[in-house]
Design an enzyme around this catalytic site. Structure first.
Site, short mmCIF file in Angstrom:
data_model
loop_
_atom_site.label_atom_id
_atom_site.label_comp_id
_atom_site.label_asym_id
_atom_site.label_seq_id
_atom_site.Cartn_x
_atom_site.Cartn_y
_atom_site.Cartn_z
N TYR A 35 0.83 -1.20 0.00
CA TYR A 35 0.00 0.00 0.00
C TYR A 35 0.87 1.25 0.00
O TYR A 35 1.64 1.49 0.93
CB TYR A 35 -0.94 0.03 1.20
CG TYR A 35 -2.00 -1.06 1.20
CD1 TYR A 35 -2.33 -1.75 0.04
CD2 TYR A 35 -2.67 -1.39 2.37
CE1 TYR A 35 -3.30 -2.74 0.05
CE2 TYR A 35 -3.65 -2.39 2.39
CZ TYR A 35 -3.95 -3.06 1.22
OH TYR A 35 -4.91 -4.05 1.22
N SER A 36 0.74 2.03 -1.07
CA SER A 36 1.55 3.25 -1.26
C SER A 36 3.04 2.93 -1.13
O SER A 36 3.82 3.73 -0.59
CB SER A 36 1.14 4.33 -0.26
OG SER A 36 -0.22 4.67 -0.41
#
Length: 304
Positions: free
Chosen positions: A51-52
């Site tokens: 995530y990111s």
């Protein structure tokens, strides 16, 4: 609180998704959402090393340190889909765990998922590696995500046969407009082995909030994918059923959709994310909303 499978993890029956942290929510907004969730009694945060690019874990780690809440929060993260660490080879899992521990600023992960199954790697190697992490104290419990019924059953059978760490939960795509992938063989394996379901995309990328309507433009990075549900007859049926139950119960559509999901067999805690504090109340309200048998039957029939 609800118990995750055969583990000793007691969690709030709504898991806060960390996929937006570092993406549509910057650090300040993420901290505000995390503060509000914890203030409401929430203790179950879901993230992943991908995530990111790891920023989600970093933000959560900073928040845990700043608030002194590490021992009060059940942190779940995943391995296998980070751009630099794809797949489930033993070395990949080990390196992934070390990276997550570093970003989260902790010495242990409470619930560690294989993010996507890697059919090229024997389940014996995957479970053996995860078991080693548990024995080293770096992981408390293990879980799987995006895996076939056959591979899940084989993994569980190997754990039982060898006395190794065993999956306690399954994270899968499941909601009112996405039922076929879970209901059936996969749910049967989860039930048979006493696992808990912790479904993601509980609001169908935002579609089940009710804000997607014909002719309405929604400002969201997921708008295109969520809006596709409007094009199906089932999607329109589900919206109509949600509207009816929402009106009858005085609750928002998102609240009703998550309450339906929470009421399904094997489901312990749906995952939902919020990029702002303003989006949280409707999600949190699902924990208190108990739908009637008629409500549940109507929603289930509309989504068939």
């Amino acid at each position: 609180m609800t118990r995750i499978g055969t583990s000793n993890l007691d969690v709030f029956p709504l898991s806060l998704g960390g996929n937006v942290f570092g993406w549509t929510a910057d650090e300040a907004a993420s901290f505000a959402v995390l503060d509000a969730y914890a203030a409401a009694g929430g203790n179950f945060i879901d993230t992943a090393d991908m995530y990111s690019g790891g920023e989600s874990e970093t933000i959560i780690g900073k928040w845990l340190a700043a608030r002194g809440k590490r021992d009060k929060i059940v942190v779940a993260t995943k391995v296998g889909a980070h751009p630099d660490l794809k797949g489930l080879k033993p070395d990949t899992i080990k390196r992934g765990a070390e990276g997550s521990l570093r970003r989260l600023g902790t010495d242990h992960i409470d619930l560690y998922y294989t993010h996507f199954d890697d059919p090229e790697i024997p389940v014996e190697e995957i479970i053996g590696t995860l078991d080693q992490l548990v024995r080293e104290g770096k992981v408390r419990h293990i879980a799987a995500s995006n895996i076939s019924p056959e591979r899940l059953a084989a993994s569980l059978a190997f754990s039982e046969r060898e006395g190794l760490a065993k999956y306690v939960a399954l994270q899968q795509h499941y909601n009112l407009v996405e039922r076929a992938g879970y209901e059936g063989p996969l749910a049967a394996v989860v039930k048979e082995h006493g696992l808990s379901s912790v479904p993601y995309f509980g609001l169908a990328k935002g579609f089940l909030t009710g804000k997607y309507r014909p002719g309405v433009v929604v400002d969201s990075p997921r708008a295109g994918r969520a809006g596709e549900y409007l094009e199906s007859e089932r999607g329109q049926r589900v919206l109509a059923a949600l509207d009816e139950v929402s009106a009858a119960r005085g609750a928002e559509q998102a609240t009703v959709a998550l309450a339906w999901l929470r009421a399904q067999p094997t489901v312990a805690a749906p995952i939902a994310s919020a990029r702002s504090v303003e989006q949280l109340p409707a999600l949190l309200a699902s924990v208190e909303l108990e739908l009637t048998a008629d409500d549940l039957a109507g929603l289930t029939a509309a989504s068939a």
